[in-house]
Design a protein around this motif. Structure first.
Motif, PDB file in Angstrom:
ATOM      1  N   MET A  47      51.013  29.555  49.353  1.00 27.40           N
ATOM      2  CA  MET A  47      51.299  30.800  49.169  1.00 27.40           C
ATOM      3  C   MET A  47      50.218  31.640  48.628  1.00 27.40           C
ATOM      4  SD  MET A  47      54.233  32.505  46.679  1.00 27.40           S
ATOM      5  CE  MET A  47      54.478  33.885  46.423  1.00 27.40           C
ATOM      6  N   THR A  48      50.019  32.829  49.114  1.00 21.01           N
ATOM      7  CA  THR A  48      48.883  33.604  48.662  1.00 21.01           C
ATOM      8  C   THR A  48      49.203  34.181  47.261  1.00 21.01           C
ATOM      9  OG1 THR A  48      48.346  34.590  51.035  1.00 21.01           O
ATOM     10  CG2 THR A  48      47.561  35.531  49.028  1.00 21.01           C
ATOM     11  N   LYS A  49      47.966  33.845  46.282  1.00 27.88           N
ATOM     12  CA  LYS A  49      48.297  34.167  44.885  1.00 27.88           C
ATOM     13  C   LYS A  49      48.299  35.579  44.655  1.00 27.88           C
ATOM     14  CE  LYS A  49      46.627  29.859  43.015  1.00 27.88           C
ATOM     15  NZ  LYS A  49      45.678  29.265  42.015  1.00 27.88           N
ATOM     16  N   LEU A  50      49.013  35.986  43.571  1.00 31.41           N
ATOM     17  CA  LEU A  50      49.107  37.561  43.365  1.00 31.41           C
ATOM     18  C   LEU A  50      48.279  37.698  41.738  1.00 31.41           C
ATOM     19  CD1 LEU A  50      50.011  40.477  43.446  1.00 31.41           C
ATOM     20  CD2 LEU A  50      51.895  39.725  42.065  1.00 31.41           C
ATOM     21  N   SER A  51      47.051  38.539  41.720  1.00 28.40           N
ATOM     22  CA  SER A  51      46.494  38.750  40.575  1.00 28.40           C
ATOM     23  C   SER A  51      46.642  40.174  40.527  1.00 28.40           C
ATOM     24  CB  SER A  51      45.036  38.439  40.871  1.00 28.40           C
ATOM     25  OG  SER A  51      44.406  38.474  39.498  1.00 28.40           O
ATOM     26  N   VAL A  52      47.096  40.396  39.218  1.00 30.14           N
ATOM     27  CA  VAL A  52      47.614  41.609  38.644  1.00 30.14           C
ATOM     28  C   VAL A  52      46.463  42.459  38.296  1.00 30.14           C
ATOM     29  CG1 VAL A  52      49.296  43.265  37.503  1.00 30.14           C
ATOM     30  CG2 VAL A  52      50.110  41.133  38.623  1.00 30.14           C
ATOM     31  N   ASN A  53      45.747  43.444  38.570  1.00 25.50           N
ATOM     32  CA  ASN A  53      44.801  44.074  37.991  1.00 25.50           C
ATOM     33  C   ASN A  53      45.458  45.155  36.784  1.00 25.50           C
ATOM     34  OD1 ASN A  53      42.840  46.229  36.962  1.00 25.50           O
ATOM     35  ND2 ASN A  53      41.798  45.727  39.144  1.00 25.50           N
ATOM     36  N   ILE A  54      45.027  45.052  35.540  1.00 21.66           N
ATOM     37  CA  ILE A  54      45.733  45.663  34.530  1.00 21.66           C
ATOM     38  C   ILE A  54      44.959  46.985  33.879  1.00 21.66           C
ATOM     39  CG2 ILE A  54      47.394  43.790  33.806  1.00 21.66           C
ATOM     40  CD1 ILE A  54      45.439  43.161  31.540  1.00 21.66           C
ATOM     41  N   ASN A  55      44.025  47.113  34.788  1.00 25.44           N
ATOM     42  CA  ASN A  55      43.030  48.356  34.449  1.00 25.44           C
ATOM     43  C   ASN A  55      43.909  49.724  33.904  1.00 25.44           C
ATOM     44  OD1 ASN A  55      40.679  46.933  34.760  1.00 25.44           O
ATOM     45  ND2 ASN A  55      39.945  48.516  35.957  1.00 25.44           N
ATOM     46  N   LYS A  56      44.960  49.927  35.064  1.00 19.46           N
ATOM     47  CA  LYS A  56      45.826  51.128  34.490  1.00 19.46           C
ATOM     48  C   LYS A  56      46.583  51.018  33.589  1.00 19.46           C
ATOM     49  CE  LYS A  56      45.069  53.978  37.914  1.00 19.46           C
ATOM     50  NZ  LYS A  56      43.704  53.343  38.438  1.00 19.46           N
TER      51      LYS A  56
END
Length: 238
Positions: free
Chosen positions: A1-10
């Motif tokens: 499964m492709t990993k989901l990395s969450v960008n938390i800049n916002k």
């Protein structure tokens, strides 16, 4: 499964607009992981208009999944990577004044510079990724620089998706096949969302990681963070 990395800049942008520590960037990172995200991404900029360098140091102590730090590899960025030793450093060629990353590296024109940076990062035990346009020549150049992975800059795909998704994704599948043939790992990011993510995954089944921030955080305003992450993960299932 492709990993989901969450960008938390916002999340940091929202906090900085008012001062104080609401919302709490560190707690949001913990929550993203608790809700199933397999990575946390940040992109600290010199003016600290969203993620601050102090945030990155605080996140180092709590992130349990893969920590990915994006940025232009100036001295300040390199000093930060040396201190934090994240799972991955993603090199982005953006100058300080741009609003968001808007182009990939010219991996041929910048080969010597990138080679030296990559050697240093690998010496610290950090996996490396270079942000590139979906151009097979730039993918080949990235391999020659010695990177572990590339991250395909997906704005053009997202822009063209609703007009003709098959044409929009074609340069990305070509670049992905080139990367695979060269032994490079493959990431993708920029303007991916719940509309276009599943099709990209279908077109590039061996995609290892996507980094998503703006769309995911925007969706969370309506759906809540837990439900939003659940929906993004569903788009990435094999």
């Amino acid at each position: 499964m492709t990993k989901l990395s969450v960008n938390i800049n916002k999340i940091a942008t929202l906090r900085n607009s008012r001062g104080g520590n609401r919302p709490d960037v560190v707690q949001v990172a913990r929550d993203c992981e608790r809700f199933g995200a397999q990575g946390i991404t940040v992109h600290p900029r010199p003016d600290e208009r969203h993620i601050r360098y102090s945030d990155v140091l605080a996140l180092k102590e709590v992130v349990q999944t893969e920590f990915n730090i994006e940025g232009y590899p100036d001295q300040r960025y390199m000093d930060l990577i040396e201190k934090v030793r994240p799972a991955q450093a993603t090199l982005v060629p953006d100058p300080p004044h741009v609003l968001t990353s808007n182009a990939g590296w010219d991996t041929h024109a910048n080969r010597q510079f990138l080679q030296e940076i990559l050697q240093t990062l690998k010496g610290w035990g950090v996996r490396t990724s270079i942000f590139v346009n979906p151009d097979e020549k730039m993918v080949e150049g990235a391999a020659q620089c010695g990177t572990d992975r590339i991250e395909l800059y997906t704005e053009a795909y997202a822009t063209g998706y609703h007009q003709n998704r098959h044409e929009a994704v074609k340069p990305y599948t070509n670049a992905a096949y080139a990367a695979k043939a060269l032994g490079l790992g493959l990431n993708a990011g920029h303007d991916l969302d719940l509309d276009n993510l599943a099709f990209l995954k279908q077109a590039i089944p061996y995609l290892e990681e996507v980094s998503i921030g703006h769309a995911l955080i925007s969706d969370a305003l309506y759906l809540g963070l837990e439900e939003t992450i659940r929906r993004y993960l569903a788009q990435l299932k094999d």
